[in-house]
Design a protein around this motif. Structure first.
Motif, PDB file in Angstrom:
ATOM      1  N   TYR A   1       0.841  -1.207   0.000  1.00 29.52           N
ATOM      2  CA  TYR A   1       0.000   0.000   0.000  1.00 29.52           C
ATOM      3  C   TYR A   1       0.874   1.253   0.000  1.00 29.52           C
ATOM      4  O   TYR A   1       0.547   2.258  -0.654  1.00 29.52           O
ATOM      5  CB  TYR A   1      -0.930   0.007   1.205  1.00 29.52           C
ATOM      6  N   CYS A   2       1.980   1.198   0.726  1.00 29.87           N
ATOM      7  CA  CYS A   2       2.915   2.322   0.725  1.00 29.87           C
ATOM      8  C   CYS A   2       3.480   2.547  -0.682  1.00 29.87           C
ATOM      9  O   CYS A   2       3.552   3.694  -1.160  1.00 29.87           O
ATOM     10  CB  CYS A   2       4.059   2.079   1.703  1.00 29.87           C
ATOM     11  N   LEU A   3       3.866   1.472  -1.346  1.00 29.96           N
ATOM     12  CA  LEU A   3       4.416   1.582  -2.693  1.00 29.96           C
ATOM     13  C   LEU A   3       3.394   2.175  -3.660  1.00 29.96           C
ATOM     14  O   LEU A   3       3.722   3.047  -4.482  1.00 29.96           O
ATOM     15  CB  LEU A   3       4.864   0.206  -3.184  1.00 29.96           C
ATOM     16  N   GLU A   4       2.151   1.711  -3.575  1.00 29.82           N
ATOM     17  CA  GLU A   4       1.097   2.231  -4.447  1.00 29.82           C
ATOM     18  C   GLU A   4       0.900   3.727  -4.203  1.00 29.82           C
ATOM     19  O   GLU A   4       0.736   4.508  -5.149  1.00 29.82           O
ATOM     20  CB  GLU A   4      -0.222   1.494  -4.178  1.00 29.82           C
ATOM     21  N   ALA A   5       0.925   4.122  -2.943  1.00 33.71           N
ATOM     22  CA  ALA A   5       0.723   5.537  -2.617  1.00 33.71           C
ATOM     23  C   ALA A   5       1.886   6.384  -3.120  1.00 33.71           C
ATOM     24  O   ALA A   5       1.682   7.488  -3.640  1.00 33.71           O
ATOM     25  CB  ALA A   5       0.563   5.696  -1.106  1.00 33.71           C
ATOM     26  N   ILE A   6       3.097   5.882  -2.972  1.00 30.62           N
ATOM     27  CA  ILE A   6       4.278   6.623  -3.430  1.00 30.62           C
ATOM     28  C   ILE A   6       4.204   6.875  -4.925  1.00 30.62           C
ATOM     29  O   ILE A   6       4.460   7.992  -5.409  1.00 30.62           O
ATOM     30  CB  ILE A   6       5.565   5.866  -3.054  1.00 30.62           C
ATOM     31  N   VAL A   7       3.817   5.864  -5.680  1.00 32.71           N
ATOM     32  CA  VAL A   7       3.709   6.014  -7.138  1.00 32.71           C
ATOM     33  C   VAL A   7       2.563   6.965  -7.481  1.00 32.71           C
ATOM     34  O   VAL A   7       2.685   7.806  -8.383  1.00 32.71           O
ATOM     35  CB  VAL A   7       3.512   4.645  -7.807  1.00 32.71           C
ATOM     36  N   ALA A   8       1.441   6.857  -6.777  1.00 37.52           N
ATOM     37  CA  ALA A   8       0.303   7.739  -7.050  1.00 37.52           C
ATOM     38  C   ALA A   8       0.666   9.193  -6.788  1.00 37.52           C
ATOM     39  O   ALA A   8       0.270  10.094  -7.528  1.00 37.52           O
ATOM     40  CB  ALA A   8      -0.888   7.332  -6.187  1.00 37.52           C
ATOM     41  N   ILE A   9       1.467   9.417  -5.734  1.00 39.77           N
ATOM     42  CA  ILE A   9       1.832  10.778  -5.354  1.00 39.77           C
ATOM     43  C   ILE A   9       2.937  11.333  -6.243  1.00 39.77           C
ATOM     44  O   ILE A   9       2.864  12.463  -6.727  1.00 39.77           O
ATOM     45  CB  ILE A   9       2.272  10.817  -3.873  1.00 39.77           C
ATOM     46  N   ARG A  10       3.987  10.531  -6.492  1.00 37.69           N
ATOM     47  CA  ARG A  10       5.171  11.047  -7.179  1.00 37.69           C
ATOM     48  C   ARG A  10       5.181  10.781  -8.685  1.00 37.69           C
ATOM     49  O   ARG A  10       5.952  11.407  -9.420  1.00 37.69           O
ATOM     50  CB  ARG A  10       6.432  10.451  -6.552  1.00 37.69           C
ATOM     51  N   GLY A  11       4.381   9.846  -9.130  1.00 38.79           N
ATOM     52  CA  GLY A  11       4.395   9.536 -10.556  1.00 38.79           C
ATOM     53  C   GLY A  11       5.743   8.982 -10.985  1.00 38.79           C
ATOM     54  O   GLY A  11       6.344   8.171 -10.267  1.00 38.79           O
ATOM     55  N   LYS A  12       6.270   9.433 -12.115  1.00 34.75           N
ATOM     56  CA  LYS A  12       7.542   8.918 -12.632  1.00 34.75           C
ATOM     57  C   LYS A  12       8.709   9.219 -11.699  1.00 34.75           C
ATOM     58  O   LYS A  12       9.739   8.526 -11.733  1.00 34.75           O
ATOM     59  CB  LYS A  12       7.820   9.509 -14.018  1.00 34.75           C
ATOM     60  N   ASP A  13       8.543  10.246 -10.874  1.00 34.34           N
ATOM     61  CA  ASP A  13       9.617  10.590  -9.942  1.00 34.34           C
ATOM     62  C   ASP A  13       9.803   9.520  -8.864  1.00 34.34           C
ATOM     63  O   ASP A  13      10.770   9.567  -8.103  1.00 34.34           O
ATOM     64  CB  ASP A  13       9.312  11.926  -9.261  1.00 34.34           C
ATOM     65  N   ALA A  14       8.872   8.552  -8.789  1.00 34.82           N
ATOM     66  CA  ALA A  14       8.989   7.467  -7.812  1.00 34.82           C
ATOM     67  C   ALA A  14       9.945   6.376  -8.286  1.00 34.82           C
ATOM     68  O   ALA A  14      10.315   5.493  -7.502  1.00 34.82           O
ATOM     69  CB  ALA A  14       7.609   6.851  -7.553  1.00 34.82           C
ATOM     70  N   GLN A  15      10.366   6.415  -9.546  1.00 38.34           N
ATOM     71  CA  GLN A  15      11.195   5.347 -10.107  1.00 38.34           C
ATOM     72  C   GLN A  15      12.489   5.115  -9.326  1.00 38.34           C
ATOM     73  O   GLN A  15      12.807   3.955  -9.008  1.00 38.34           O
ATOM     74  CB  GLN A  15      11.511   5.642 -11.582  1.00 38.34           C
ATOM     75  N   PRO A  16      13.253   6.145  -8.985  1.00 39.96           N
ATOM     76  CA  PRO A  16      14.487   5.895  -8.220  1.00 39.96           C
ATOM     77  C   PRO A  16      14.210   5.209  -6.878  1.00 39.96           C
ATOM     78  O   PRO A  16      14.977   4.326  -6.467  1.00 39.96           O
ATOM     79  CB  PRO A  16      15.063   7.300  -8.014  1.00 39.96           C
ATOM     80  N   PHE A  17      13.147   5.589  -6.222  1.00 39.32           N
ATOM     81  CA  PHE A  17      12.823   4.956  -4.944  1.00 39.32           C
ATOM     82  C   PHE A  17      12.524   3.479  -5.145  1.00 39.32           C
ATOM     83  O   PHE A  17      12.991   2.620  -4.372  1.00 39.32           O
ATOM     84  CB  PHE A  17      11.615   5.659  -4.303  1.00 39.32           C
ATOM     85  N   LEU A  18      11.744   3.167  -6.163  1.00 39.03           N
ATOM     86  CA  LEU A  18      11.391   1.771  -6.431  1.00 39.03           C
ATOM     87  C   LEU A  18      12.625   0.949  -6.799  1.00 39.03           C
ATOM     88  O   LEU A  18      12.782  -0.195  -6.342  1.00 39.03           O
ATOM     89  CB  LEU A  18      10.369   1.704  -7.572  1.00 39.03           C
ATOM     90  N   GLU A  19      13.471   1.506  -7.600  1.00 40.26           N
ATOM     91  CA  GLU A  19      14.678   0.786  -8.025  1.00 40.26           C
ATOM     92  C   GLU A  19      15.591   0.510  -6.829  1.00 40.26           C
ATOM     93  O   GLU A  19      16.217  -0.559  -6.758  1.00 40.26           O
ATOM     94  CB  GLU A  19      15.420   1.597  -9.093  1.00 40.26           C
ATOM     95  N   ALA A  20      15.651   1.451  -5.899  1.00 40.45           N
ATOM     96  CA  ALA A  20      16.478   1.259  -4.704  1.00 40.45           C
ATOM     97  C   ALA A  20      15.837   0.246  -3.757  1.00 40.45           C
ATOM     98  O   ALA A  20      16.533  -0.498  -3.058  1.00 40.45           O
ATOM     99  CB  ALA A  20      16.679   2.598  -3.990  1.00 40.45           C
ATOM    100  N   ALA A  21      14.509   0.186  -3.760  1.00 38.81           N
ATOM    101  CA  ALA A  21      13.800  -0.718  -2.845  1.00 38.81           C
ATOM    102  C   ALA A  21      13.779  -2.152  -3.340  1.00 38.81           C
ATOM    103  O   ALA A  21      13.711  -3.087  -2.527  1.00 38.81           O
ATOM    104  CB  ALA A  21      12.359  -0.229  -2.651  1.00 38.81           C
TER     105      ALA A  21
END
Length: 340
Positions: free
Chosen positions: A297-317
């Motif tokens: 749910y946290c991941l879904e929210a991060i992507v919803a909030i940041r959009g493409k800017d969430a990519q670095p966070f996802l790649e690091a996670a």
């Protein structure tokens, strides 16, 4: 050939004056028509009110006749009979529809009693146990509102703040009802509950921000299910919803389900200010428990909030994810971002 004589000023003004007169007549006619429509609407509303009152009186007489008694006691007897049928799993669909019809009639009849109906309702409420008589109590609350709206709303307020009929379940019910009855009041009270209470109880330090705040009855506090207040509060559409939910996220006393509902809502609302807080919760989940559902749910929210800017966070996670379920969700979200 002689030139055409110039038109006189009078001949030029005549059509203009005629047009203005016609326009004025049309405007005046529209004003008169509008006034007539408003008069008809007021008359129709008055007729509806009269018919509603007559229907209530006739309904009350019918109920009294069938109960074999008169006044509030007859209505209370019928309410007590039909209330459990509206929530019992054993009630068949035809019986449920009939019970709902009769309960609507009881509430309609109570509305005709006015002040005479208030005290009998309160006496009955005072004799019930909120932990055992939920079904009857919620209908008695509705009847109280029908008898006296001002006193009924005050009663709802006291229940929601844990001062009367202490029960978490009743408080959740009243929160939902009050949203339809007095939305601004529901917004204010549910915001107060979220900012002064948690699954651990009432926080006197937080309550200092609300002058006059009173500690709820111990039986009204929610050791479990506190997240229901978040859901009820979200339905009020409070203008301060985002900031309130973000404040809840930052308080360590809240349980995982309460935090999770806040994360979901803030993600759905794409509240930019919540981005850092949700990222922190992903990296440091409540109680240090890496629950895959919560993390997703946290991941879904991060992507919803940041959009493409969430990519670095996802790649690091991704390489750090300890659960296959979380790994798959990260991969799916990265794929979704790549397709944008």
């Amino acid at each position: 050939m002689p030139g055409t004589p110039a038109s006189s000023p009078r001949s030029l003004l005549a059509p203009l004056v005629g047009g203005l007169v016609l326009a004025g007549a049309v405007v005046a006619g529209l004003f008169l028509l509008r006034a007539e429509v408003q008069d008809l609407r007021r008359a129709a509303e008055a007729d509806r009110a009269d018919l509603k009152e007559i229907l209530g009186e006739v309904t009350r007489l019918r109920i009294e006749q069938s109960a074999g008694s008169k006044g509030p006691q007859a209505l209370l007897e019928k309410l007590r009979t039909y209330a459990p049928l509206l929530t019992s799993a054993r009630t068949t669909e035809p019986d449920y529809r009939n019970a709902q019809k009769e309960m609507d009639a009881v509430l309609r009849a109570f509305a005709t009693l006015g002040a005479d109906g208030w005290q009998p309702l309160q006496d009955r409420l005072n004799g019930l146990d909120p932990s055992k008589d939920f079904d009857e109590i919620k209908q008695l609350l509705r009847a109280s509102l029908a008898v006296d709206r001002t006193k009924g709303i005050a009663l709802y307020r006291d229940v929601l703040l844990g001062q009367r009929l202490p029960s978490p379940r009743l408080r959740w019910f009243v929160g939902a009802e009050l949203t339809e009855i007095d939305r601004p009041l529901a917004q204010d009270l549910l915001r107060r509950v979220l900012l002064t209470e948690s699954g651990r109880g009432f926080n006197t330090d937080h309550a200092a921000a609300f002058p006059g705040a009173v500690i709820p009855d111990r039986a009204a506090l929610s050791a479990t299910g506190f997240h229901n207040y978040v859901l009820a509060y979200a339905r009020t559409q409070d203008p301060r919803l985002d900031d309130t939910l973000l404040m809840v996220l930052g308080r360590a006393e809240h349980d995982r389900m309460t935090i999770q509902e806040c994360v979901k809502l803030l993600g759905d609302r794409r509240y930019a200010a919540a981005g850092p807080a949700v990222e922190k919760l992903y990296n440091q989940p409540p109680l240090g428990q890496e629950d895959p559902i919560f993390l997703n749910y946290c991941l879904e929210a991060i992507v919803a909030i940041r959009g493409k800017d969430a990519q670095p966070f996802l790649e690091a996670a991704l390489p750090k994810a300890s659960s296959e379920l979380v790994q798959k969700r990260i991969q799916a979200l990265l794929g979704k971002l790549a397709g944008k």
